[in-house]
Motif scaffolding. Structure first.
Motif, PDB file in Angstrom:
ATOM      1  N   CYS A  29     -13.613   8.005   4.260  1.00 46.89           N
ATOM      2  CA  CYS A  29     -13.428   7.794   2.821  1.00 46.89           C
ATOM      3  C   CYS A  29     -12.190   6.965   2.502  1.00 46.89           C
ATOM      4  CB  CYS A  29     -13.334   9.132   2.088  1.00 46.89           C
ATOM      5  SG  CYS A  29     -14.866  10.087   2.127  1.00 46.89           S
ATOM      6  N   HIS A  30     -11.173   7.030   3.375  1.00 44.16           N
ATOM      7  CA  HIS A  30      -9.918   6.323   3.105  1.00 44.16           C
ATOM      8  C   HIS A  30      -9.688   5.206   4.113  1.00 44.16           C
ATOM      9  CE1 HIS A  30      -8.492   9.272   0.175  1.00 44.16           C
ATOM     10  NE2 HIS A  30      -8.810  10.239   1.017  1.00 44.16           N
ATOM     11  N   ASN A  31      -9.023   4.158   3.666  1.00 45.32           N
ATOM     12  CA  ASN A  31      -8.450   3.208   4.612  1.00 45.32           C
ATOM     13  C   ASN A  31      -6.940   3.393   4.550  1.00 45.32           C
ATOM     14  OD1 ASN A  31      -7.385   1.185   6.117  1.00 45.32           O
ATOM     15  ND2 ASN A  31      -8.599  -0.454   5.213  1.00 45.32           N
TER      16      ASN A  31
ATOM     17  N   THR B 212      -6.306   5.188  -4.687  1.00 38.90           N
ATOM     18  CA  THR B 212      -6.068   6.287  -3.742  1.00 38.90           C
ATOM     19  C   THR B 212      -6.453   5.925  -2.303  1.00 38.90           C
ATOM     20  OG1 THR B 212      -7.120   7.511  -5.551  1.00 38.90           O
ATOM     21  CG2 THR B 212      -6.037   8.807  -3.890  1.00 38.90           C
ATOM     22  N   LEU B 213      -6.172   4.713  -1.908  1.00 32.04           N
ATOM     23  CA  LEU B 213      -6.475   4.267  -0.539  1.00 32.04           C
ATOM     24  C   LEU B 213      -7.937   4.471  -0.173  1.00 32.04           C
ATOM     25  CD1 LEU B 213      -3.341   5.474   1.512  1.00 32.04           C
ATOM     26  CD2 LEU B 213      -3.884   3.146   0.823  1.00 32.04           C
ATOM     27  N   LEU B 214      -8.831   4.455  -1.176  1.00 28.68           N
ATOM     28  CA  LEU B 214     -10.246   4.650  -0.846  1.00 28.68           C
ATOM     29  C   LEU B 214     -10.783   3.427  -0.108  1.00 28.68           C
ATOM     30  CD1 LEU B 214     -11.650   6.484  -3.987  1.00 28.68           C
ATOM     31  CD2 LEU B 214     -11.238   7.417  -1.699  1.00 28.68           C
TER      32      LEU B 214
ATOM     33  N   SER C 179       0.838  -1.200   0.000  1.00 28.47           N
ATOM     34  CA  SER C 179       0.000   0.000   0.000  1.00 28.47           C
ATOM     35  C   SER C 179       0.876   1.254   0.000  1.00 28.47           C
ATOM     36  CB  SER C 179      -0.892   0.011   1.239  1.00 28.47           C
ATOM     37  OG  SER C 179      -0.110   0.273   2.393  1.00 28.47           O
ATOM     38  N   GLU C 180       0.265   2.400  -0.265  1.00 29.50           N
ATOM     39  CA  GLU C 180       1.014   3.656  -0.349  1.00 29.50           C
ATOM     40  C   GLU C 180       1.797   3.935   0.930  1.00 29.50           C
ATOM     41  OE1 GLU C 180      -1.858   3.101  -1.662  1.00 29.50           O
ATOM     42  OE2 GLU C 180      -2.266   4.375  -3.406  1.00 29.50           O
ATOM     43  N   HIS C 181       1.160   3.720   2.079  1.00 32.42           N
ATOM     44  CA  HIS C 181       1.872   4.024   3.324  1.00 32.42           C
ATOM     45  C   HIS C 181       2.933   2.979   3.644  1.00 32.42           C
ATOM     46  CE1 HIS C 181      -1.623   6.790   4.527  1.00 32.42           C
ATOM     47  NE2 HIS C 181      -0.582   7.520   4.244  1.00 32.42           N
ATOM     48  N   HIS C 182       2.707   1.740   3.212  1.00 38.75           N
ATOM     49  CA  HIS C 182       3.731   0.717   3.422  1.00 38.75           C
ATOM     50  C   HIS C 182       4.947   1.036   2.568  1.00 38.75           C
ATOM     51  CE1 HIS C 182       5.445  -3.460   2.552  1.00 38.75           C
ATOM     52  NE2 HIS C 182       5.789  -3.162   3.789  1.00 38.75           N
TER      53      HIS C 182
ATOM     54  N   VAL D  80      -3.443  14.463  12.580  1.00 36.20           N
ATOM     55  CA  VAL D  80      -2.404  13.444  12.437  1.00 36.20           C
ATOM     56  C   VAL D  80      -2.008  13.332  10.960  1.00 36.20           C
ATOM     57  CG1 VAL D  80      -1.850  10.995  12.729  1.00 36.20           C
ATOM     58  CG2 VAL D  80      -3.242  12.169  14.446  1.00 36.20           C
ATOM     59  N   CYS D  81      -2.993  13.335  10.089  1.00 34.17           N
ATOM     60  CA  CYS D  81      -2.736  13.169   8.655  1.00 34.17           C
ATOM     61  C   CYS D  81      -2.101  14.435   8.067  1.00 34.17           C
ATOM     62  CB  CYS D  81      -4.017  12.859   7.899  1.00 34.17           C
ATOM     63  SG  CYS D  81      -5.009  11.546   8.638  1.00 34.17           S
ATOM     64  N   TYR D  82      -2.583  15.589   8.526  1.00 34.66           N
ATOM     65  CA  TYR D  82      -2.076  16.854   7.980  1.00 34.66           C
ATOM     66  C   TYR D  82      -0.590  17.042   8.243  1.00 34.66           C
ATOM     67  CZ  TYR D  82      -6.947  18.402   7.325  1.00 34.66           C
ATOM     68  OH  TYR D  82      -8.251  18.520   6.927  1.00 34.66           O
ATOM     69  N   ALA D  83      -0.046  16.348   9.243  1.00 37.22           N
ATOM     70  CA  ALA D  83       1.390  16.462   9.516  1.00 37.22           C
ATOM     71  C   ALA D  83       2.184  16.180   8.247  1.00 37.22           C
ATOM     72  CB  ALA D  83       1.788  15.488  10.622  1.00 37.22           C
ATOM     73  N   CYS D  84       1.699  15.282   7.406  1.00 38.19           N
ATOM     74  CA  CYS D  84       2.384  14.992   6.146  1.00 38.19           C
ATOM     75  C   CYS D  84       1.616  15.526   4.941  1.00 38.19           C
ATOM     76  CB  CYS D  84       2.592  13.492   5.984  1.00 38.19           C
ATOM     77  SG  CYS D  84       3.641  12.769   7.253  1.00 38.19           S
ATOM     78  N   HIS D  85       0.291  15.501   4.988  1.00 36.96           N
ATOM     79  CA  HIS D  85      -0.507  15.885   3.815  1.00 36.96           C
ATOM     80  C   HIS D  85      -0.917  17.350   3.885  1.00 36.96           C
ATOM     81  CE1 HIS D  85      -0.477  11.861   2.242  1.00 36.96           C
ATOM     82  NE2 HIS D  85      -0.841  11.403   3.419  1.00 36.96           N
ATOM     83  N   VAL D  86       0.036  18.211   3.620  1.00 32.18           N
ATOM     84  CA  VAL D  86      -0.193  19.659   3.770  1.00 32.18           C
ATOM     85  C   VAL D  86      -1.141  20.207   2.706  1.00 32.18           C
ATOM     86  CG1 VAL D  86       1.902  20.216   5.023  1.00 32.18           C
ATOM     87  CG2 VAL D  86       1.984  20.018   2.558  1.00 32.18           C
TER      88      VAL D  86
HETATM   89  C1  HEC Z   1       4.465  10.240   8.037  1.00 29.89           C
HETATM   90  C2  HEC Z   1       3.771  10.934   6.982  1.00 29.89           C
HETATM   91  C3  HEC Z   1       2.334  10.520   6.686  1.00 29.89           C
HETATM   92  C4  HEC Z   1       1.242  10.540   7.518  1.00 29.89           C
HETATM   93  C5  HEC Z   1       1.193  10.923   8.989  1.00 29.89           C
HETATM   94  C6  HEC Z   1       0.103  10.183   6.700  1.00 29.89           C
HETATM   95  N1  HEC Z   1       0.508   9.930   5.409  1.00 29.89           N
HETATM   96 FE1  HEC Z   1      -0.676   9.475   3.845  1.00 29.89          FE
HETATM   97  N2  HEC Z   1       0.958   9.242   2.642  1.00 29.89           N
HETATM   98  C7  HEC Z   1       2.261   9.422   3.065  1.00 29.89           C
HETATM   99  C8  HEC Z   1       3.158   8.989   1.999  1.00 29.89           C
HETATM  100  C9  HEC Z   1       4.677   9.040   2.054  1.00 29.89           C
HETATM  101  C10 HEC Z   1       2.331   8.528   0.952  1.00 29.89           C
HETATM  102  C11 HEC Z   1       2.781   7.921  -0.385  1.00 29.89           C
HETATM  103  C12 HEC Z   1       3.358   8.968  -1.287  1.00 29.89           C
HETATM  104  C13 HEC Z   1       2.308   9.866  -1.803  1.00 29.89           C
HETATM  105  O1  HEC Z   1       1.472   9.418  -2.591  1.00 29.89           O
HETATM  106  O2  HEC Z   1       2.276  11.062  -1.415  1.00 29.89           O
HETATM  107  C14 HEC Z   1       0.962   8.727   1.385  1.00 29.89           C
HETATM  108  C15 HEC Z   1      -0.154   8.447   0.601  1.00 29.89           C
HETATM  109  C16 HEC Z   1      -1.469   8.674   1.002  1.00 29.89           C
HETATM  110  C17 HEC Z   1      -2.629   8.514   0.162  1.00 29.89           C
HETATM  111  C18 HEC Z   1      -2.636   8.033  -1.278  1.00 29.89           C
HETATM  112  C19 HEC Z   1      -2.181   9.111  -2.198  1.00 29.89           C
HETATM  113  C20 HEC Z   1      -2.203   8.690  -3.633  1.00 29.89           C
HETATM  114  O3  HEC Z   1      -1.831   9.546  -4.428  1.00 29.89           O
HETATM  115  O4  HEC Z   1      -2.603   7.558  -3.951  1.00 29.89           O
HETATM  116  C21 HEC Z   1      -3.727   8.806   0.921  1.00 29.89           C
HETATM  117  C22 HEC Z   1      -5.170   8.777   0.478  1.00 29.89           C
HETATM  118  C23 HEC Z   1      -3.245   9.139   2.239  1.00 29.89           C
HETATM  119  N3  HEC Z   1      -1.866   9.067   2.252  1.00 29.89           N
HETATM  120  C24 HEC Z   1      -4.070   9.421   3.301  1.00 29.89           C
HETATM  121  C25 HEC Z   1      -3.616   9.598   4.615  1.00 29.89           C
HETATM  122  C26 HEC Z   1      -4.482   9.681   5.757  1.00 29.89           C
HETATM  123  C27 HEC Z   1      -5.989   9.596   5.710  1.00 29.89           C
HETATM  124  C28 HEC Z   1      -3.683   9.871   6.849  1.00 29.89           C
HETATM  125  C29 HEC Z   1      -4.083   9.997   8.305  1.00 29.89           C
HETATM  126  C30 HEC Z   1      -4.915   8.926   8.842  1.00 29.89           C
HETATM  127  C31 HEC Z   1      -2.307   9.896   6.372  1.00 29.89           C
HETATM  128  N4  HEC Z   1      -2.309   9.713   5.021  1.00 29.89           N
HETATM  129  C32 HEC Z   1      -1.188  10.098   7.182  1.00 29.89           C
HETATM  130  C33 HEC Z   1       2.667   9.928   4.269  1.00 29.89           C
HETATM  131  C34 HEC Z   1       1.865  10.109   5.366  1.00 29.89           C
END
Ligand code: HEC
Ligand code: HEC
Ligand code: HEC
Ligand code: HEC
Ligand code: HEC
Ligand code: HEC
Ligand code: HEC
Ligand code: HEC
Ligand code: HEC
Ligand code: HEC
Length: 313
Positions: A194-196, A204-206, A133-136, A164-170
């Motif tokens: 909406c997301h898992n 998109t992790l829907l 998955s994207e986060h893995h 928590v999510c906004y820390a990375c998803h600005v």
């Molecule tokens: C430590 C940083 C970090 C955090 C915290 C984080 N993410 Fe992510 N996320 C990433 C990375 C790295 C990716 C994979 C690269 C990318 O697509 O930006 C990603 C990808 C995604 C994607 C898929 C994007 C795509 O283009 O397919 C979604 C949806 C997402 N994150 C949702 C979330 C949600 C919801 C949370 C909170 C519950 C979260 N993220 C928390 C770093 C983070």
């Protein structure tokens, strides 16, 4: 004189005993040994008796009566690994060697190894698609989103999850300040509606297999079927909407009539692009003013009226 020396050496002995007790549990392991602390959590708590560390004791993880929990086996070390070494005083060193597993995005323990600890109990369920998955593949640690040493993990609380999510998803954070948005700040809708974040079968992790199924899970009235369908609605809600926030009303990507004219440049009433030149009294004003096309075609998601073929009613 003699008794004084005896007393002194007795004190030294007692002090040494005390140190040995604090920095080891007596018969403690040699360097490199991977032994568990003899006293379990009690040993750890000798030093780690402050919050937030102790808050873990009030969470589901500390339900020792439940055989599946960390506290039913090695307690703290079910997660932190065999760490008696960590309690060993190294002469000349102020801080002890680290425990076997230290959690966090920037930890000395590789993220893959940290996640393996959590997955040893949490494989499957929501995490069935974690691998790949994207986060893995983005190397995000379980412990980056999850806080174990807290009364309630903030990522599991609707009101605090988005932060928590906004820390990375600005980018999504920026969109959340736009005039039209889902009520996320209000805690009524949250990212994981909406997301898992652990991985999904869809894009998109829907959470569901595609965009529309995800939207229908709340906006059921848009599912139809309708007598008169509007093709782009059935195709994908994001043809017209953006999920995270828009400067247009109703989360629209762009405003009408331009939205409609992306596809309907050849509508049989004026087939020209409408523009500012069309303002009344000379032009097709009612088609661009106020809600534009929607003044006459309000049933943009589909119509069930026998005469609604043009989505007018
Ligand atoms: C430590 C940083 C970090 C955090 C915290 C984080 N993410 Fe992510 N996320 C990433 C990375 C790295 C990716 C994979 C690269 C990318 O697509 O930006 C990603 C990808 C995604 C994607 C898929 C994007 C795509 O283009 O397919 C979604 C949806 C997402 N994150 C949702 C979330 C949600 C919801 C949370 C909170 C519950 C979260 N993220 C928390 C770093 C983070
Ligand atoms: C004799 C005191 C003592 C005992 C007992 C002790 N620790 Fe520690 N622990 C420390 C000190 C001091 C630090 C701070 C080290 C530092 O700042 O890097 C620490 C740090 C940690 C850290 C953070 C490591 C890091 O790099 O951020 C973890 C996790 C930890 N201990 C877990 C445990 C566990 C689990 C046990 C029981 C098996 C335990 N500790 C027993 C003294 C102790
Ligand atoms: C020894 C097994 C074990 C390990 C290791 C473990 N967990 Fe758990 N975890 C559990 C059990 C059992 C529950 C309670 C599940 C239930 O009540 O259905 C739980 C619950 C949870 C919950 C839900 C908490 C709540 O308040 O509802 C989260 C989140 C969680 N674990 C995350 C983690 C993370 C992150 C790690 C790794 C740092 C981890 N777990 C390591 C067994 C484990
Ligand atoms: C990008 C952030 C993020 C990452 C990374 C993440 N989680 Fe989660 N986790 C969440 C969110 C958000 C929820 C709440 C999901 C919901 O309510 O649908 C959750 C829920 C959970 C739960 C409780 C619900 C259940 O499944 O029983 C457990 C357990 C859990 N996660 C374990 C893990 C483990 C193990 C990992 C690492 C492999 C991990 N999580 C990685 C965000 C994350
Ligand atoms: C379910 C797995 C799990 C268990 C059980 C657990 N920890 Fe932790 N520990 C973590 C994670 C994950 C972190 C990273 C910070 C967080 O999530 O709160 C952490 C962080 C720490 C830290 C670093 C400072 C801090 O609080 O952030 C210390 C010290 C610590 N743990 C000690 C302990 C002790 C002592 C116990 C037993 C009483 C224990 N842990 C039980 C998973 C666990
Ligand atoms: C109402 C449902 C919904 C909610 C709530 C939601 N998302 Fe999304 N998200 C989507 C959809 C749908 C997409 C795919 C967009 C596309 O394909 O154009 C998406 C895409 C993404 C992406 C990939 C990049 C992008 O913008 O296309 C990230 C990252 C993301 N979302 C993060 C988040 C975070 C973080 C939250 C919580 C603050 C969140 N989402 C809340 C539905 C939602
Ligand atoms: C978890 C439930 C949920 C899901 C899933 C969901 N929505 Fe919503 N949606 C809401 C709520 C609640 C509102 C606010 C309703 C209100 O304020 O009356 C809303 C409002 C809207 C609005 C109107 C916004 C405004 O400014 O008035 C649009 C457009 C919308 N959603 C589109 C979508 C799309 C597209 C999707 C799929 C990507 C989706 N929704 C998924 C719950 C959801
Ligand atoms: C062809 C463009 C288009 C598509 C595709 C589309 N919508 Fe809309 N949607 C609109 C327009 C335009 C409005 C504003 C209507 C108004 O202001 O009267 C709207 C308004 C909404 C609203 C708020 C008002 C209401 O009707 O409840 C929701 C919710 C909504 N859409 C959900 C969805 C969902 C869910 C999908 C996918 C199944 C979808 N839309 C697909 C154009 C579209
Ligand atoms: C992504 C492209 C797209 C967008 C954007 C779009 N439409 Fe459509 N629309 C279509 C398609 C494709 C059809 C089906 C045409 C057909 O069956 O010949 C259609 C059909 C229609 C019809 C019925 C016409 C007929 O011949 O049955 C009306 C009315 C209509 N759209 C109005 C609108 C309005 C108003 C908007 C803006 C809110 C809009 N459309 C936005 C693609 C779009
Ligand atoms: C003043 C009312 C009105 C406005 C404003 C209006 N329409 Fe129409 N439109 C109609 C009527 C009435 C019909 C049906 C005519 C018929 O059935 O013979 C129609 C038919 C259509 C059709 C189907 C016929 C075709 O040529 O395929 C489309 C597509 C369409 N309109 C798109 C639009 C778009 C896009 C806008 C905004 C730019 C718009 N309309 C603005 C009244 C309007």
């Amino acid at each position: 004189m003699k008794t004084k020396t005896q007393l002194a050496s007795a004190l030294v002995f007692l002090f040494g005993l005390l140190m040995a007790f604090t920095w080891s549990d007596g018969v403690l392991a040699e360097e490199g040994d991977e032994a568990y602390a003899k006293g379990g959590a009690q040993d750890c708590m000798e030093c780690h008796d402050t919050q937030p560390t102790t808050l873990v004791l009030h969470t589901p993880h500390a339900m020792a009566g439940d055989a599946r929990t960390p506290f039913a086996s090695q307690e703290c070390e079910s997660c932190h690994g065999p760490s008696s070494d960590h309690m060993r005083k190294v002469p000349g060193e102020l801080i002890p060697p680290p425990p076997k597993v230290v959690f966090g995005q920037n930890s000395i323990t590789p993220i893959e190894d940290q996640n393996e600890v959590c997955m040893s109990c949490h494989e499957g369920g929501l995490r069935i698609n974690w691998t790949g998955s994207e986060h893995h593949s983005g190397d995000v640690a379980c412990a980056t989103c999850h806080t174990v040493h807290a009364l309630k993990d903030p990522v599991l609380v609707k009101q605090s999850q988005d932060e928590v999510c906004y820390a990375c998803h600005v980018e999504q954070k920026a969109q959340s300040f736009r005039r039209s948005r889902h009520p996320i700040k209000e805690g009524k809708v949250t990212c994981s509606d909406c997301h898992n974040p652990h991985g999904s079968f869809g894009p998109t992790l829907l959470k569901y297999s595609n965009v529309n199924e995800t939207c229908y899970s709340c906006h059921t009235e848009k599912r139809g079927p309708f007598l008169w369908e509007h093709a782009p609605v059935r195709d994908d809600c994001t043809n017209c909407h953006t999920p995270h926030g828009s400067s247009q009303p109703r989360l629209l990507k762009i405003r009408t009539p331009y939205l409609c004219q992306q596809c309907h440049i050849e509508a049989f009433h004026p087939s020209t692009l409408y523009s500012g030149d069309d303002i009344l009294p000379f032009g097709a004003g009612e088609r661009i003013l106020a809600k534009g096309c929607l003044n006459c075609h309000p049933k943009v998601h589909g119509s069930n009226h026998p005469g609604g073929v043009r989505l007018t009613r």
